[in-house]
Every structure is written in structure tokens, then in C-alpha cells.
Write a protein that holds these residues in place. Structure first.
Motif, PDB file in Angstrom:
ATOM      1  N   MET A   1       0.825  -1.189   0.000  1.00 38.60           N
ATOM      2  CA  MET A   1       0.000   0.000   0.000  1.00 38.60           C
ATOM      3  C   MET A   1       0.871   1.256   0.000  1.00 38.60           C
ATOM      4  N   PHE A   2       1.954   1.234   0.777  1.00 40.56           N
ATOM      5  CA  PHE A   2       2.833   2.398   0.848  1.00 40.56           C
ATOM      6  C   PHE A   2       3.433   2.706  -0.519  1.00 40.56           C
ATOM      7  N   ARG A   3       3.862   1.673  -1.221  1.00 37.81           N
ATOM      8  CA  ARG A   3       4.463   1.895  -2.540  1.00 37.81           C
ATOM      9  C   ARG A   3       3.445   2.372  -3.564  1.00 37.81           C
ATOM     10  N   GLU A   4       2.216   1.877  -3.487  1.00 31.68           N
ATOM     11  CA  GLU A   4       1.200   2.222  -4.469  1.00 31.68           C
ATOM     12  C   GLU A   4       0.507   3.549  -4.183  1.00 31.68           C
ATOM     13  N   GLN A   5       0.278   3.871  -2.914  1.00 30.89           N
ATOM     14  CA  GLN A   5      -0.492   5.062  -2.562  1.00 30.89           C
ATOM     15  C   GLN A   5       0.327   6.111  -1.824  1.00 30.89           C
ATOM     16  N   GLY A   6       1.549   5.810  -1.453  1.00 30.24           N
ATOM     17  CA  GLY A   6       2.382   6.718  -0.664  1.00 30.24           C
ATOM     18  C   GLY A   6       3.163   7.647  -1.545  1.00 30.24           C
ATOM     19  N   PRO A   7       4.094   8.346  -1.008  1.00 29.69           N
ATOM     20  CA  PRO A   7       4.470   8.245   0.394  1.00 29.69           C
ATOM     21  C   PRO A   7       3.485   8.993   1.296  1.00 29.69           C
ATOM     22  N   PHE A   8       3.500   8.627   2.556  1.00 28.92           N
ATOM     23  CA  PHE A   8       2.670   9.258   3.567  1.00 28.92           C
ATOM     24  C   PHE A   8       3.564  10.065   4.502  1.00 28.92           C
ATOM     25  N   ASP A   9       2.989  11.045   5.176  1.00 28.06           N
ATOM     26  CA  ASP A   9       3.761  11.829   6.143  1.00 28.06           C
ATOM     27  C   ASP A   9       4.132  10.994   7.359  1.00 28.06           C
ATOM     28  N   ALA A  10       3.220  10.131   7.793  1.00 29.40           N
ATOM     29  CA  ALA A  10       3.452   9.344   8.998  1.00 29.40           C
ATOM     30  C   ALA A  10       2.756   7.986   8.890  1.00 29.40           C
ATOM     31  N   ILE A  11       3.343   7.010   9.566  1.00 27.73           N
ATOM     32  CA  ILE A  11       2.781   5.672   9.642  1.00 27.73           C
ATOM     33  C   ILE A  11       2.631   5.325  11.116  1.00 27.73           C
TER      34      ILE A  11
ATOM     35  N   LEU B   1       8.893  -3.459   9.243  1.00 26.48           N
ATOM     36  CA  LEU B   1       8.109  -2.504   8.458  1.00 26.48           C
ATOM     37  C   LEU B   1       8.776  -1.128   8.454  1.00 26.48           C
ATOM     38  N   ALA B   2       9.237  -0.684   9.618  1.00 26.85           N
ATOM     39  CA  ALA B   2       9.891   0.625   9.709  1.00 26.85           C
ATOM     40  C   ALA B   2      11.137   0.677   8.827  1.00 26.85           C
ATOM     41  N   ARG B   3      11.957  -0.363   8.862  1.00 25.18           N
ATOM     42  CA  ARG B   3      13.167  -0.390   8.027  1.00 25.18           C
ATOM     43  C   ARG B   3      12.814  -0.327   6.541  1.00 25.18           C
ATOM     44  N   MET B   4      11.792  -1.067   6.135  1.00 26.34           N
ATOM     45  CA  MET B   4      11.386  -1.065   4.728  1.00 26.34           C
ATOM     46  C   MET B   4      10.892   0.315   4.298  1.00 26.34           C
ATOM     47  N   ILE B   5      10.071   0.936   5.123  1.00 30.28           N
ATOM     48  CA  ILE B   5       9.525   2.249   4.771  1.00 30.28           C
ATOM     49  C   ILE B   5      10.624   3.306   4.724  1.00 30.28           C
ATOM     50  N   LYS B   6      11.533   3.286   5.687  1.00 29.11           N
ATOM     51  CA  LYS B   6      12.615   4.275   5.719  1.00 29.11           C
ATOM     52  C   LYS B   6      13.533   4.148   4.513  1.00 29.11           C
ATOM     53  N   LYS B   7      13.695   2.931   3.957  1.00 27.91           N
ATOM     54  CA  LYS B   7      14.495   2.765   2.739  1.00 27.91           C
ATOM     55  C   LYS B   7      13.832   3.461   1.559  1.00 27.91           C
ATOM     56  N   ILE B   8      12.518   3.399   1.502  1.00 30.10           N
ATOM     57  CA  ILE B   8      11.762   4.008   0.409  1.00 30.10           C
ATOM     58  C   ILE B   8      11.617   5.504   0.620  1.00 30.10           C
ATOM     59  N   SER B   9      11.321   5.906   1.854  1.00 24.75           N
ATOM     60  CA  SER B   9      11.001   7.299   2.163  1.00 24.75           C
ATOM     61  C   SER B   9      11.559   7.664   3.548  1.00 24.75           C
ATOM     62  N   PRO B  10      12.815   8.088   3.616  1.00 26.45           N
ATOM     63  CA  PRO B  10      13.459   8.355   4.902  1.00 26.45           C
ATOM     64  C   PRO B  10      12.763   9.409   5.769  1.00 26.45           C
ATOM     65  N   LYS B  11      12.011  10.306   5.171  1.00 26.94           N
ATOM     66  CA  LYS B  11      11.359  11.363   5.945  1.00 26.94           C
ATOM     67  C   LYS B  11       9.992  10.963   6.498  1.00 26.94           C
ATOM     68  N   THR B  12       9.488   9.798   6.104  1.00 29.39           N
ATOM     69  CA  THR B  12       8.217   9.344   6.642  1.00 29.39           C
ATOM     70  C   THR B  12       8.403   8.996   8.112  1.00 29.39           C
ATOM     71  N   LEU B  13       7.553   9.522   8.945  1.00 31.48           N
ATOM     72  CA  LEU B  13       7.624   9.272  10.382  1.00 31.48           C
ATOM     73  C   LEU B  13       6.997   7.931  10.715  1.00 31.48           C
ATOM     74  N   ILE B  14       7.652   7.202  11.589  1.00 33.14           N
ATOM     75  CA  ILE B  14       7.147   5.902  12.007  1.00 33.14           C
ATOM     76  C   ILE B  14       6.846   5.960  13.499  1.00 33.14           C
ATOM     77  N   VAL B  15       5.592   5.711  13.849  1.00 31.48           N
ATOM     78  CA  VAL B  15       5.161   5.636  15.248  1.00 31.48           C
ATOM     79  C   VAL B  15       4.736   4.195  15.498  1.00 31.48           C
ATOM     80  N   LEU B  16       5.341   3.579  16.500  1.00 29.20           N
ATOM     81  CA  LEU B  16       5.105   2.177  16.794  1.00 29.20           C
ATOM     82  C   LEU B  16       4.242   2.025  18.036  1.00 29.20           C
ATOM     83  N   MET B  17       3.160   1.243  17.912  1.00 31.67           N
ATOM     84  CA  MET B  17       2.297   0.932  19.053  1.00 31.67           C
ATOM     85  C   MET B  17       2.779  -0.377  19.662  1.00 31.67           C
TER      86      MET B  17
END
Length: 85
Positions: A1-11, A25-41
Motif C-alpha cells: 500500500m505504501f508503494r502504491e499510494q504513498g508516500p505518507f507523512d506518517a505511519i 516494516l519501519a526499516r522497509m519504509i525508511k528505505k523508500i522514504s526516509p522522511k516518513t515518520l514511524i510511530v510504533l504501538m
């Protein structure tokens, strides 16, 4: 979804998910979009290693259970981080 509809400001992601965990997931997203914020629950009572959190590209973490105000505050903090990038 991130690759098709992103990038997003935050995950906002859970740590435990079927097939992948929040760290992966965070490592994969940061490789694609380093500025995307990752918040982990995190639903586990144990504290996670802050070094592992940083190395995985996670910008903030929140322990469950939490309320909406905590999430809003956390996202404000995360967006302030993004503005500094």
C-alpha cells in the motif's frame, strides 16, 4: 500500500503483526522514504531497547493501552521531528 499510494507523512503501526513486525516494516519504509515518520504501538509490558528502536527507523513509540489525546500529542511531536529533517 505504501508503494502504491504513498508516500505518507506518517505511519502508525503495531509492533506485532502477522508476517512482519513493526521493526521490519519501519526499516522497509525508511528505505523508500526516509522522511516518513514511524510511530510504533507496543502492547507488551516490557520496555523495548531504545537503541533497537532508533536503529529500526522508528521515530516514536507508544505503549498500549493509550487514549486519543496521547496519540494526538505523539503525532504532534513526530511532525515537529519531520520539520527538522
Amino acid at each position: 500500500m505504501f508503494r502504491e499510494q504513498g508516500p505518507f507523512d506518517a505511519i502508525l503501526s503495531d509492533l506485532g503483526m502477522p508476517g512482519i513486525n513493526g521493526f521490519e516494516l519501519a526499516r522497509m519504509i525508511k528505505k523508500i522514504s526516509p522522511k516518513t515518520l514511524i510511530v510504533l504501538m507496543i502492547g507488551w509490558s516490557a520496555e523495548l531497547d531504545p537503541k533497537k528502536i532508533r536503529e529500526s527507523g522508528i521515530d516514536r513509540a507508544i505503549n498500549k493501552p493509550f487514549d486519543v489525546d496521547q496519540v494526538l500529542q505523539l503525532m504532534q511531536e513526530a511532525m515537529a521531528i519531520r520539520e527538522q529533517m
